[in-house]
Design a protein around this motif. Structure first.
Motif, mmCIF file in Angstrom:
data_model
loop_
_atom_site.group_PDB
_atom_site.id
_atom_site.type_symbol
_atom_site.label_atom_id
_atom_site.label_comp_id
_atom_site.label_asym_id
_atom_site.label_seq_id
_atom_site.Cartn_x
_atom_site.Cartn_y
_atom_site.Cartn_z
ATOM 1 N N THR A 107 0.787 -1.237 0.000
ATOM 2 C CA THR A 107 0.000 0.000 0.000
ATOM 3 C C THR A 107 0.816 1.283 0.000
ATOM 4 O O THR A 107 0.313 2.333 -0.424
ATOM 5 N N LEU A 108 2.048 1.237 0.477
ATOM 6 C CA LEU A 108 2.866 2.456 0.541
ATOM 7 C C LEU A 108 3.902 2.471 -0.576
ATOM 8 O O LEU A 108 4.678 1.520 -0.707
ATOM 9 N N PRO A 109 3.941 3.526 -1.371
ATOM 10 C CA PRO A 109 5.002 3.609 -2.389
ATOM 11 C C PRO A 109 6.363 3.735 -1.734
ATOM 12 O O PRO A 109 6.496 4.342 -0.674
ATOM 13 N N SER A 115 5.525 12.602 0.585
ATOM 14 C CA SER A 115 4.800 13.872 0.688
ATOM 15 C C SER A 115 4.255 14.268 -0.679
ATOM 16 O O SER A 115 3.120 14.737 -0.795
ATOM 17 N N GLY A 116 5.057 14.065 -1.728
ATOM 18 C CA GLY A 116 4.586 14.373 -3.073
ATOM 19 C C GLY A 116 3.460 13.458 -3.498
ATOM 20 O O GLY A 116 2.469 13.897 -4.104
ATOM 21 N N HIS A 117 3.599 12.180 -3.169
ATOM 22 C CA HIS A 117 2.577 11.191 -3.525
ATOM 23 C C HIS A 117 1.226 11.563 -2.919
ATOM 24 O O HIS A 117 0.207 11.579 -3.617
ATOM 25 N N TYR A 118 1.221 11.879 -1.621
ATOM 26 C CA TYR A 118 -0.056 12.174 -0.963
ATOM 27 C C TYR A 118 -0.589 13.560 -1.320
ATOM 28 O O TYR A 118 -1.806 13.751 -1.394
ATOM 29 N N ALA A 119 0.307 14.498 -1.584
ATOM 30 C CA ALA A 119 -0.159 15.808 -2.068
ATOM 31 C C ALA A 119 -0.835 15.635 -3.426
ATOM 32 O O ALA A 119 -1.885 16.223 -3.702
ATOM 33 N N GLY A 120 -0.228 14.780 -4.265
ATOM 34 C CA GLY A 120 -0.824 14.507 -5.568
ATOM 35 C C GLY A 120 -2.180 13.846 -5.452
ATOM 36 O O GLY A 120 -3.112 14.163 -6.198
ATOM 37 N N LEU A 121 -2.312 12.913 -4.505
ATOM 38 C CA LEU A 121 -3.597 12.249 -4.302
ATOM 39 C C LEU A 121 -4.666 13.233 -3.831
ATOM 40 O O LEU A 121 -5.811 13.207 -4.299
ATOM 41 N N ILE A 122 -4.281 14.085 -2.892
ATOM 42 C CA ILE A 122 -5.234 15.049 -2.345
ATOM 43 C C ILE A 122 -5.741 15.994 -3.430
ATOM 44 O O ILE A 122 -6.927 16.339 -3.470
ATOM 45 N N VAL A 161 -8.005 -1.322 4.905
ATOM 46 C CA VAL A 161 -6.556 -1.288 5.126
ATOM 47 C C VAL A 161 -5.923 -0.120 4.374
ATOM 48 O O VAL A 161 -5.086 0.609 4.921
ATOM 49 N N ILE A 162 -6.324 0.073 3.122
ATOM 50 C CA ILE A 162 -5.768 1.177 2.329
ATOM 51 C C ILE A 162 -6.111 2.512 2.977
ATOM 52 O O ILE A 162 -5.264 3.413 3.059
ATOM 53 N N SER A 163 -7.328 2.639 3.466
ATOM 54 C CA SER A 163 -7.745 3.887 4.119
ATOM 55 C C SER A 163 -6.963 4.140 5.401
ATOM 56 O O SER A 163 -6.585 5.283 5.694
ATOM 57 N N ILE A 164 -6.713 3.083 6.167
ATOM 58 C CA ILE A 164 -5.934 3.235 7.400
ATOM 59 C C ILE A 164 -4.516 3.696 7.068
ATOM 60 O O ILE A 164 -3.985 4.626 7.689
ATOM 61 N N VAL A 165 -3.903 3.066 6.075
ATOM 62 C CA VAL A 165 -2.528 3.433 5.696
ATOM 63 C C VAL A 165 -2.489 4.853 5.152
ATOM 64 O O VAL A 165 -1.615 5.652 5.525
ATOM 65 N N ASP A 166 -3.431 5.186 4.267
ATOM 66 C CA ASP A 166 -3.448 6.542 3.697
ATOM 67 C C ASP A 166 -3.682 7.591 4.780
ATOM 68 O O ASP A 166 -3.036 8.641 4.798
ATOM 69 N N GLY A 167 -4.618 7.310 5.694
ATOM 70 C CA GLY A 167 -4.887 8.255 6.782
ATOM 71 C C GLY A 167 -3.685 8.420 7.687
ATOM 72 O O GLY A 167 -3.347 9.533 8.104
ATOM 73 N N ALA A 168 -3.022 7.299 7.989
ATOM 74 C CA ALA A 168 -1.820 7.351 8.827
ATOM 75 C C ALA A 168 -0.728 8.164 8.143
ATOM 76 O O ALA A 168 -0.014 8.943 8.790
ATOM 77 N N ALA A 169 -0.605 7.986 6.831
ATOM 78 C CA ALA A 169 0.430 8.696 6.086
ATOM 79 C C ALA A 169 0.205 10.207 6.116
ATOM 80 O O ALA A 169 1.130 10.986 6.383
ATOM 81 N N VAL A 170 -1.024 10.625 5.856
ATOM 82 C CA VAL A 170 -1.321 12.059 5.857
ATOM 83 C C VAL A 170 -1.105 12.644 7.248
ATOM 84 O O VAL A 170 -0.524 13.725 7.409
ATOM 85 N N SER A 171 -1.556 11.919 8.281
ATOM 86 C CA SER A 171 -1.366 12.377 9.652
ATOM 87 C C SER A 171 0.118 12.487 9.992
ATOM 88 O O SER A 171 0.583 13.485 10.553
ATOM 89 N N ALA A 172 0.887 11.449 9.655
ATOM 90 C CA ALA A 172 2.324 11.449 9.962
ATOM 91 C C ALA A 172 3.051 12.551 9.219
ATOM 92 O O ALA A 172 3.904 13.255 9.788
ATOM 93 N N THR A 182 4.051 4.958 11.713
ATOM 94 C CA THR A 182 2.702 5.368 12.113
ATOM 95 C C THR A 182 1.661 4.410 11.555
ATOM 96 O O THR A 182 0.746 3.965 12.274
ATOM 97 N N ALA A 183 1.783 4.068 10.271
ATOM 98 C CA ALA A 183 0.830 3.139 9.652
ATOM 99 C C ALA A 183 0.944 1.757 10.277
ATOM 100 O O ALA A 183 -0.068 1.083 10.523
#
Length: 199
Positions: A107-109, A115-122, A161-172, A182-183
């Motif tokens: 689930t995690l690249p 930071s770029g990956h999740y900014a791009g997703l958002i 699971v994907i939502s938990i990992v993504d949420g943990a990533a953004v929070s971290a 964190t995830a």
């Protein structure tokens, strides 16, 4: 084969290669900076090609963005599918730590800036062609993560699971903490809850 035919084939191959390079450049910009940073000029600079090439191979910027989105989600799904293939070769009991490690790998690249990956997703939702590509390709990603979960004997939906990992990533990322740690901590909590319900 005539010289004319050989030249035509070579020209087609060069065109396909150039088109691929342009899509890869656009996909990288989407992942690193978000869709708003994708312009014909920025893609041309990233791909090392002329500005005219970025307009020649695509009907417009939306077409290019859609192709970039398809490439990104395909890469994420391929990563998860490789993890699923690895997990499916395992036999015998798997520790909770090992299981969570496999889920994080799926689930995690690992080869891009998180930071770029999740900014791009958002920011993906600001682009109709990219959000459409991600929504369409999501089923392949979910399916691959579902395979990992099934083989590990974890009875939760892959979307959870994907939502938990993504949420943990953004929070971290927002709090300056380690994303993977964190995830992992949250997935351990989920595993403990699941173990508790089986008692």
């Amino acid at each position: 084969m005539t010289t004319e035919t050989a030249d035509s084939i070579a020209s087609t191959r060069r065109g396909e290669e150039r088109r691929r390079q342009i899509v890869e450049a656009a996909a990288a910009i989407v992942s690193e900076e978000g869709p708003g940073a994708v312009t014909h000029r920025s893609v041309a600079a990233r791909a090392g090609c002329s500005l005219s090439a970025t307009t020649y191979y695509f009907s417009g910027l939306e077409d290019l963005l859609g192709r970039a989105g398809e490439l990104n989600i395909s890469r994420w799904a391929s990563r998860a599918e490789r993890v699923a293939e690895t997990v499916e070769t395992l036999s015998g009991p798997i520790s909770t730590d090992a299981a969570i490690g496999h889920l994080l790998n799926a689930t995690l690249p690992r080869d891009v800036s998180l930071s770029g990956h999740y900014a791009g997703l958002i920011h993906a939702g600001s682009s109709v062609p990219i959000s459409r590509a991600y929504r369409t390709g999501r089923s392949r990603l979910n399916s691959a993560v579902g395979r990992v979960l099934a083989h590990l004997g974890i009875g939760v939906p892959p979307e959870l699971v994907i939502s938990i990992v993504d949420g943990a990533a953004v929070s971290a990322l927002s709090e300056g903490r380690d994303v993977r740690e964190t995830a992992s901590a949250l997935l351990h909590q989920l595993a403990e809850k699941l173990a508790g319900t089986r008692r």
